[in-house]
Design a protein around this motif. Structure first.
Motif, PDB file in Angstrom:
ATOM      1  N   LYS A  80       0.836  -1.205   0.000  1.00 45.61           N
ATOM      2  CA  LYS A  80       0.000   0.000   0.000  1.00 45.61           C
ATOM      3  C   LYS A  80       0.875   1.261   0.000  1.00 45.61           C
ATOM      4  O   LYS A  80       1.883   1.343   0.708  1.00 45.61           O
ATOM      5  N   LYS A  81       0.443   2.245  -0.772  1.00 48.12           N
ATOM      6  CA  LYS A  81       1.209   3.493  -0.865  1.00 48.12           C
ATOM      7  C   LYS A  81       1.305   4.198   0.487  1.00 48.12           C
ATOM      8  O   LYS A  81       2.347   4.750   0.845  1.00 48.12           O
ATOM      9  N   TRP A  82       0.203   4.177   1.259  1.00 44.34           N
ATOM     10  CA  TRP A  82       0.210   4.857   2.552  1.00 44.34           C
ATOM     11  C   TRP A  82       1.218   4.226   3.513  1.00 44.34           C
ATOM     12  O   TRP A  82       1.808   4.917   4.356  1.00 44.34           O
ATOM     13  N   CYS A  83       1.428   2.913   3.368  1.00 43.24           N
ATOM     14  CA  CYS A  83       2.371   2.219   4.243  1.00 43.24           C
ATOM     15  C   CYS A  83       3.811   2.602   3.896  1.00 43.24           C
ATOM     16  O   CYS A  83       4.634   2.844   4.783  1.00 43.24           O
ATOM     17  N   LYS A  84       4.105   2.666   2.610  1.00 36.65           N
ATOM     18  CA  LYS A  84       5.446   3.090   2.183  1.00 36.65           C
ATOM     19  C   LYS A  84       5.726   4.515   2.640  1.00 36.65           C
ATOM     20  O   LYS A  84       6.827   4.837   3.096  1.00 36.65           O
ATOM     21  N   LYS A  85       4.723   5.367   2.482  1.00 31.46           N
ATOM     22  CA  LYS A  85       4.869   6.759   2.917  1.00 31.46           C
ATOM     23  C   LYS A  85       5.118   6.833   4.418  1.00 31.46           C
ATOM     24  O   LYS A  85       5.945   7.623   4.892  1.00 31.46           O
ATOM     25  N   LEU A  86       4.409   5.994   5.175  1.00 24.42           N
ATOM     26  CA  LEU A  86       4.571   5.965   6.627  1.00 24.42           C
ATOM     27  C   LEU A  86       5.978   5.521   7.010  1.00 24.42           C
ATOM     28  O   LEU A  86       6.617   6.132   7.880  1.00 24.42           O
ATOM     29  N   ILE A  87       6.481   4.472   6.375  1.00 25.07           N
ATOM     30  CA  ILE A  87       7.844   4.000   6.660  1.00 25.07           C
ATOM     31  C   ILE A  87       8.861   5.090   6.355  1.00 25.07           C
ATOM     32  O   ILE A  87       9.767   5.361   7.160  1.00 25.07           O
ATOM     33  N   LEU A  88       8.699   5.743   5.214  1.00 21.52           N
ATOM     34  CA  LEU A  88       9.639   6.783   4.822  1.00 21.52           C
ATOM     35  C   LEU A  88       9.608   7.956   5.789  1.00 21.52           C
ATOM     36  O   LEU A  88      10.660   8.489   6.180  1.00 21.52           O
ATOM     37  N   ASN A  89       8.416   8.356   6.205  1.00 24.41           N
ATOM     38  CA  ASN A  89       8.304   9.465   7.164  1.00 24.41           C
ATOM     39  C   ASN A  89       8.954   9.113   8.498  1.00 24.41           C
ATOM     40  O   ASN A  89       9.586   9.969   9.140  1.00 24.41           O
ATOM     41  N   GLU A  90       8.813   7.865   8.924  1.00 24.36           N
ATOM     42  CA  GLU A  90       9.428   7.448  10.185  1.00 24.36           C
ATOM     43  C   GLU A  90      10.952   7.401  10.067  1.00 24.36           C
ATOM     44  O   GLU A  90      11.669   7.773  11.002  1.00 24.36           O
ATOM     45  N   ILE A  91      11.451   6.966   8.926  1.00 22.42           N
ATOM     46  CA  ILE A  91      12.907   6.953   8.696  1.00 22.42           C
ATOM     47  C   ILE A  91      13.451   8.379   8.742  1.00 22.42           C
ATOM     48  O   ILE A  91      14.481   8.652   9.373  1.00 22.42           O
ATOM     49  N   ILE A  92      12.754   9.294   8.079  1.00 22.68           N
ATOM     50  CA  ILE A  92      13.190  10.701   8.058  1.00 22.68           C
ATOM     51  C   ILE A  92      13.148  11.285   9.462  1.00 22.68           C
ATOM     52  O   ILE A  92      14.069  11.994   9.882  1.00 22.68           O
ATOM     53  N   PHE A  93      12.082  10.982  10.197  1.00 20.67           N
ATOM     54  CA  PHE A  93      11.948  11.501  11.573  1.00 20.67           C
ATOM     55  C   PHE A  93      13.126  11.049  12.432  1.00 20.67           C
ATOM     56  O   PHE A  93      13.728  11.847  13.164  1.00 20.67           O
ATOM     57  N   LEU A  94      13.448   9.781  12.358  1.00 12.99           N
ATOM     58  CA  LEU A  94      14.561   9.252  13.144  1.00 12.99           C
ATOM     59  C   LEU A  94      15.897   9.850  12.688  1.00 12.99           C
ATOM     60  O   LEU A  94      16.747  10.187  13.519  1.00 12.99           O
ATOM     61  N   LYS A  95      16.061   9.995  11.382  1.00 11.28           N
ATOM     62  CA  LYS A  95      17.306  10.551  10.847  1.00 11.28           C
ATOM     63  C   LYS A  95      17.523  11.982  11.325  1.00 11.28           C
ATOM     64  O   LYS A  95      18.648  12.379  11.667  1.00 11.28           O
ATOM     65  N   LEU A  96      16.458  12.765  11.380  1.00 17.76           N
ATOM     66  CA  LEU A  96      16.582  14.165  11.782  1.00 17.76           C
ATOM     67  C   LEU A  96      16.766  14.330  13.289  1.00 17.76           C
ATOM     68  O   LEU A  96      17.244  15.375  13.740  1.00 17.76           O
ATOM     69  N   ASN A  97      16.385  13.333  14.053  1.00 21.51           N
ATOM     70  CA  ASN A  97      16.410  13.481  15.507  1.00 21.51           C
ATOM     71  C   ASN A  97      17.489  12.667  16.218  1.00 21.51           C
ATOM     72  O   ASN A  97      17.649  12.800  17.437  1.00 21.51           O
ATOM     73  N   LEU A  98      18.198  11.844  15.470  1.00 20.76           N
ATOM     74  CA  LEU A  98      19.259  11.052  16.088  1.00 20.76           C
ATOM     75  C   LEU A  98      20.632  11.620  15.755  1.00 20.76           C
ATOM     76  O   LEU A  98      20.871  12.069  14.640  1.00 20.76           O
ATOM     77  N   LYS A  99      21.506  11.613  16.708  1.00 24.37           N
ATOM     78  CA  LYS A  99      22.876  12.064  16.508  1.00 24.37           C
ATOM     79  C   LYS A  99      23.777  10.854  16.318  1.00 24.37           C
ATOM     80  O   LYS A  99      23.441   9.737  16.667  1.00 24.37           O
ATOM     81  N   GLY A 100      24.937  11.112  15.754  1.00 23.26           N
ATOM     82  CA  GLY A 100      25.897  10.034  15.583  1.00 23.26           C
ATOM     83  C   GLY A 100      25.997   9.577  14.138  1.00 23.26           C
ATOM     84  O   GLY A 100      25.219   9.979  13.273  1.00 23.26           O
TER      85      GLY A 100
END
Length: 353
Positions: A80-100
């Motif tokens: 489902k497109k919404w699921c792919k979008k959700l995974i991508l948004n979560e990856i981006i969220f983690l990338k922007l908020n994690l250091k290292g």
């Protein structure tokens, strides 16, 4: 009048009633669909959050990660497109908020979920806002492999797409700022701010062709070049900056005036004094600000003469402030009989007044 009422009741009113009923039906159906979809969405989100968190904080193992991702795809409605979008948004969220140094892991997950293909579809979309979303995804993930998909968008007819492509390329290739000199469009203030923010975050090296920027035919490139010279404290082009004090564009002159003070270009004093009479109020006030930092005897005499010649009220206080900075003792022996000047001196020298 009776005829109008008759036709309103016969034709218009039934149409309005049908439209109202149809609208209510659509709202009820959408709400019903949402109530059915929401639990599925929340369940998938919780699964994705847990999976991504565990994977990112685990030691990187390419073979193991590939296997786990393939198994995880079967646990969620990945097609489902919404699921792919959700995974991508979560990856981006983690990338922007994690250091290292976890960029490699994020890129691997991004590729294994085949989300780069999803981003490419956005970049190829006819809708400009979807193109901008695609560029935001690449920029947020620092995914440099997507650069050649962004480059063609620099010439897009839509200003928002062109601007997003411009900033995304700078973010993804911050050490390749030399190419900026070739851009023909005018850089907006918002873009300037974003560029400077990127430079602060990325701590990039100075463009090797920076000296060419301030002689560009593009006014916005000249102004950005001056700002970069201040950012990098670059003083090898002081002579050219002094020449820019007489540029045809007043906004360029303003940036040059600011740079003179920041870079302590003392040899610009005489040019600033000469140029003062030709400037508008904004530039005149900036000249006072600059002379207060680099001005000497010539500036002191120049400002004293302005005050004696009944200079405009809207810049007189700044003139007093500037002269006091150049020589804090000047007003102890001058303008003693000028009540207005003395009030301004008192205001300048007594900050809590």
């Amino acid at each position: 009048m009776d005829v109008l009422i008759y036709y309103f009741v016969l034709i218009v009113l039934p149409v309005l009633i049908c439209g109202f009923i149809l609208l209510i039906a659509i709202l009820i159906i959408n709400r019903f669909r949402y109530d059915l979809f929401y639990p599925k969405f929340e369940a998938a989100k919780n699964e994705i959050d847990s999976f991504l968190t565990n994977m990112i904080f685990s030691p990187f193992d390419e073979t193991l990660f590939k296997t786990e991702i393939e198994q995880f795809k079967k646990l969620i409605p990945f097609e489902k497109k919404w699921c792919k979008k959700l995974i991508l948004n979560e990856i981006i969220f983690l990338k922007l908020n994690l250091k290292g140094d976890v960029t490699k892991t994020f890129h691997f997950i991004y590729e294994q979920f085949n989300l780069f293909e999803y981003t490419k579809k956005l970049l190829k979309s006819r809708r400009f806002y979807l193109k901008c979303i695609g560029m935001y995804q690449l920029e947020s993930l620092e995914y440099k492999k997507g650069v050649h998909f962004i480059t063609p968008l620099l010439n897009h007819k839509n200003r928002s797409v062109k601007s997003s492509a411009f900033l995304s390329l700078i973010s993804l290739k911050p050490n390749k700022l030399e190419s900026l000199i070739d851009f023909s469009h005018q850089i907006t203030i918002a873009e300037e701010i974003n560029i400077m923010d990127i430079l602060h975050q990325k701590k990039t090296k100075m463009p090797s062709n920076l000296h060419q920027w301030i002689v560009s035919d593009n006014i916005s490139i000249i102004k950005l070049g001056i700002k970069l010279m201040m950012f990098y404290n670059y003083t090898n082009e002081n002579k050219t900056i002094v020449e820019l004090l007489k540029h045809n564009d007043k906004s360029v002159r303003y940036e040059a005036i600011t740079a003179v003070k920041f870079l302590f270009i003392y040899e610009a004093e005489s040019t600033l004094i000469e140029q003062f009479i030709s400037e508008d109020t904004k530039n005149k006030l900036e000249i006072f600000n600059t002379l207060s930092g680099i001005g000497m005897t010539d500036s002191q005499n120049f400002i004293a003469q302005l005050l004696e010649n009944k200079t405009a009220e809207n810049i007189k206080l700044d003139a007093v402030y500037c002269l006091n900075n150049i020589n804090p003792y000047y007003f102890e022996n001058h303008f003693l009989d000028n009540e207005d000047i003395q009030k301004m001196v008192k205001h300048v020298t007594t900050p809590y007044l």
